[in-house]
Design a protein around this motif. Structure first.
Motif, PDB file in Angstrom:
ATOM      1  N   LEU A  89     -19.814 -20.823 -14.309  1.00 25.68           N
ATOM      2  CA  LEU A  89     -19.484 -19.704 -15.173  1.00 25.68           C
ATOM      3  C   LEU A  89     -20.707 -19.093 -15.849  1.00 25.68           C
ATOM      4  O   LEU A  89     -20.649 -17.957 -16.309  1.00 25.68           O
ATOM      5  CB  LEU A  89     -18.451 -20.139 -16.216  1.00 25.68           C
ATOM      6  N   THR A  90     -21.821 -19.825 -15.883  1.00 21.48           N
ATOM      7  CA  THR A  90     -23.033 -19.255 -16.482  1.00 21.48           C
ATOM      8  C   THR A  90     -23.601 -18.141 -15.606  1.00 21.48           C
ATOM      9  O   THR A  90     -24.338 -17.290 -16.090  1.00 21.48           O
ATOM     10  CB  THR A  90     -24.118 -20.325 -16.703  1.00 21.48           C
ATOM     11  N   ALA A  96     -16.544 -15.858 -16.794  1.00 20.13           N
ATOM     12  CA  ALA A  96     -16.538 -16.806 -17.918  1.00 20.13           C
ATOM     13  C   ALA A  96     -15.624 -16.310 -19.030  1.00 20.13           C
ATOM     14  O   ALA A  96     -14.868 -17.084 -19.623  1.00 20.13           O
ATOM     15  CB  ALA A  96     -17.957 -17.017 -18.440  1.00 20.13           C
TER      16      ALA A  96
END
Length: 115
Positions: A89-90, A96
């Motif tokens: 998700l980064t 995210a």
């Protein structure tokens, strides 16, 4: 377990006996909470690269590459965890944000189960 869309995705979810539990276009940011069943439902989805799964606190997916059609995807939690990798998700702030909304379901539109 929750299916959620990043972009519009056509989905059909069938129970083990073939009953259609959901058939519609999930719009970006929309989700569908899978009902608890004895046997895992199956999924068919178009634009599968925009469909993700929230399973046991993890975001998995996408259901397939790009705009391809995902066919006969078992929606059992262990099946999904074996078939799909957790999403980084980064690397995708928008995904995210959507995954966070899954954790706070009151903030995200939900598709009601069809009867």
């Amino acid at each position: 377990m929750v299916l959620f869309a990043r972009e519009p995705v056509w989905v059909r979810v069938r129970s083990a006996d073939g009953t259609v539990l959901l058939e519609k276009i999930l719009n970006g940011g929309e989700r569908f909470v899978l009902p608890r069943t004895d046997a895992a439902p199956t999924l068919r989805a178009g634009n599968s690269g925009s469909l993700y799964f929230a399973v046991n606190g993890q975001t998995l997916g996408p259901a397939g590459p790009g705009t391809s059609i995902a066919r006969n995807v078992s929606l059992g939690a262990s099946d999904l965890m074996a078939a799909y990798s957790p999403v980084d998700l980064t690397a995708d702030p928008e995904l995210a944000r959507l995954a966070e909304l899954i954790a706070a379901p009151q903030a995200l539109p939900q598709t009601p189960p069809q009867t």
